[in-house]
Design an enzyme around this catalytic site. Sequence first.
Site, PDB file in Angstrom:
ATOM      1  N   GLU A 425       0.826  -1.219   0.000  1.00  0.00           N
ATOM      2  CA  GLU A 425       0.000   0.000   0.000  1.00  0.00           C
ATOM      3  C   GLU A 425       0.853   1.258   0.000  1.00  0.00           C
ATOM      4  OE1 GLU A 425      -3.048  -0.121  -0.715  1.00  0.00           O
ATOM      5  OE2 GLU A 425      -3.307  -2.282  -0.421  1.00  0.00           O
ATOM      6  N   HIS A 428       1.950   1.978  -3.549  1.00  0.00           N
ATOM      7  CA  HIS A 428       0.948   2.735  -4.320  1.00  0.00           C
ATOM      8  C   HIS A 428       1.002   4.215  -3.951  1.00  0.00           C
ATOM      9  CE1 HIS A 428      -1.250  -0.518  -6.167  1.00  0.00           C
ATOM     10  NE2 HIS A 428      -1.636  -1.066  -5.025  1.00  0.00           N
TER      11      HIS A 428
HETATM   12 ZN    ZN Z   1      -2.673  -2.861  -4.723  1.00  0.00          ZN
END
Ligand code: ZN
Length: 615
Positions: A425, A428
């Site tokens: 995460e 990202h």
């Molecule tokens: Zn992802």
Amino acid sequence: MYNSVMDKKQRISIWYFLIAFWLLIIFQEVYLASQHLDEVPYSQFKIWLAEDKVDEIAITDTEINGKLKPETPDKEPQWFKTIRVDDPNLVKQLEEKGVEYAGVIVSTLWRDVASWVIPILIFAGVWFWLLRKMGQGAGGGFMRIGQSKAKIYVEKDIKVKMSDVAGVDEAKDELVEVIEFLKTPQKFTRIGGRIPKGVLLVGPPGTGKTLLAKAIAGESGVTFFSISGSEFVEMFVGVGAARVRDLFEQAKGKAPCIIFIDELDALGKARGTGPMTHEEREQTLNQLLVEMDGFDPKVGVIILAATNRPEILDPALMRAGRFDRQVLVDRPDRKGREAILKIHSKIIQMGPDVKLENIAAMTPGMVGADLANIINEGALLAVRRDREIVEQRDLEEAVERVVAGLEKKNRILSQEERRRVAHHEIGHALVALSLKGVDPVQKISIIPRGIAALGYTLQTPTEDRYLLTRSELENKIAVLLGGRIAEEIVFGEASTGAADDLQKATNIAKRMVKDYGMSDLLGTVSLENAAQPTFLQTRESSYGHEYSEETAREIDQEVRKFIDNQANRVKDLLTELKPVLLEAAQVLMTKETMTGDDLRALMEGREKGAGLQTI
Ligand code: ZN
Ligand code: ADP
Ligand code: MG
């Protein structure tokens, strides 16, 4: 809950019949026994009469009932009965002997009737009594057959307060306004505040939606009408709609007040879906829509509803003037869990070694109901160990038990999995923060939600976009790849967790090549002309190709090139940012959620020192 109510009903009716049947038998025995006189032959009666033993008699059409003179004055007189025989001399004889006699017109009818009417009254009485009892057990007026007031629970003086709900601060903030309005509707309308009409609480089971609804009533001190969507489903045809009408009618008379419809999804399933299109449900839902449209929010009635499956709700429910405000009641983060544990441990003696923050750290993904359960289990364990004080080890064992229960539902991640999700995460988010023209990162979370998503990075678009440039699309692909590449950089290999990201990235690349003519190799042509799916939506290539095998191969090549280019770019970016990636993932693992600003601050703090530059 539905099942246990049914069981109870059935048990009660079996008992009811047993008791009533038994009462009937007893009654008839007793009653008829009282009627039972020694039946003697007429000849015997004549003998007694001749012997002057008869005291008095009553003559009916069919029989003679009589009393003998007591043998000694202190003895009870003996009663008898005999069938009446045509005996013209009887009256003369009676007069001779001085027997008191009377003709009685007795139809035995009353007796027969009584022996049936009384038991029926008993039946009805017991039935009524049971109904009352059952109604009380269910916490409010029980269904009076044929009447529509049933199962609407009206509560006053609710003791639940907002301080009893924790870990859902965002939802609480949003609901403050609703409380304000209920407290002083007049003031609210004068100021010209937008009056909420329908508020829908959305969130996973056990996060405290029902609790919040009660807390709103408790804080504002208004009457709380509640009914559960699943109860409508059990009802007879026509009753549900009547009940809704009744509910609103009652509520309008009690304004300001709250109408709470729990489990709205049971009632508000999109019409025409599901294995059984329930005509009854549809009628009830329609009635609800009619009522919601028909009342003026100024009267001070707020309709609250709760659901954990907003996606199956009929879209008509969300239209303006209905449940147009939705409040997310999400799984609590670590801090939130600690606060919830604190609330539930108030009523329990906790030992000095208890550290609720440790318990909170052990329970990612758990909701309020799970945490309440842990405290409860812990208390039970302490009791089982003959202690009056709950110790840390009780709670830890309780966590294990509750986790074991939840693991079956696939909700709890191992430590290693959490590490991976955290880096994914952050990957990202770091890409999103570093690139220009990408929607800003709002929130990063590794609180698992359901089986599908183990974590998420939430980006909020700054404005509605209808057009995207080529570089913006490339950036989107880059952000999608960020998760997987972060995993590769940190762990040396990818995991299955990125499948969805990859699919989305590939779809964007395909459309860039085929629909938007953004490929240098294939040039500015659109290679698809079937009905346009919405922007960036997946398109199944089942339409059949309108291009050659060779072109198909070129498309694949180009798609690959788009993806590879972005992958390389992201790899460079994240390799450079690796220290930030590691540190941020660490923070995310402990805090479970981070805002985009948190991450940016962390990133900028590091950059200043290292003198890196972003792309
Ligand atoms: Zn992802
Ligand atoms: P939902 O309606 O969202 O399924 P409930 O409100 O019925 O959840 O929650 C069940 C119980 O779990 C509550 O009665 C309460 O004891 C506990 N609980 C759930 N969420 C919270 C919370 N946020 N704060 C405190 N207790 C909670
Ligand atoms: Mg509930």
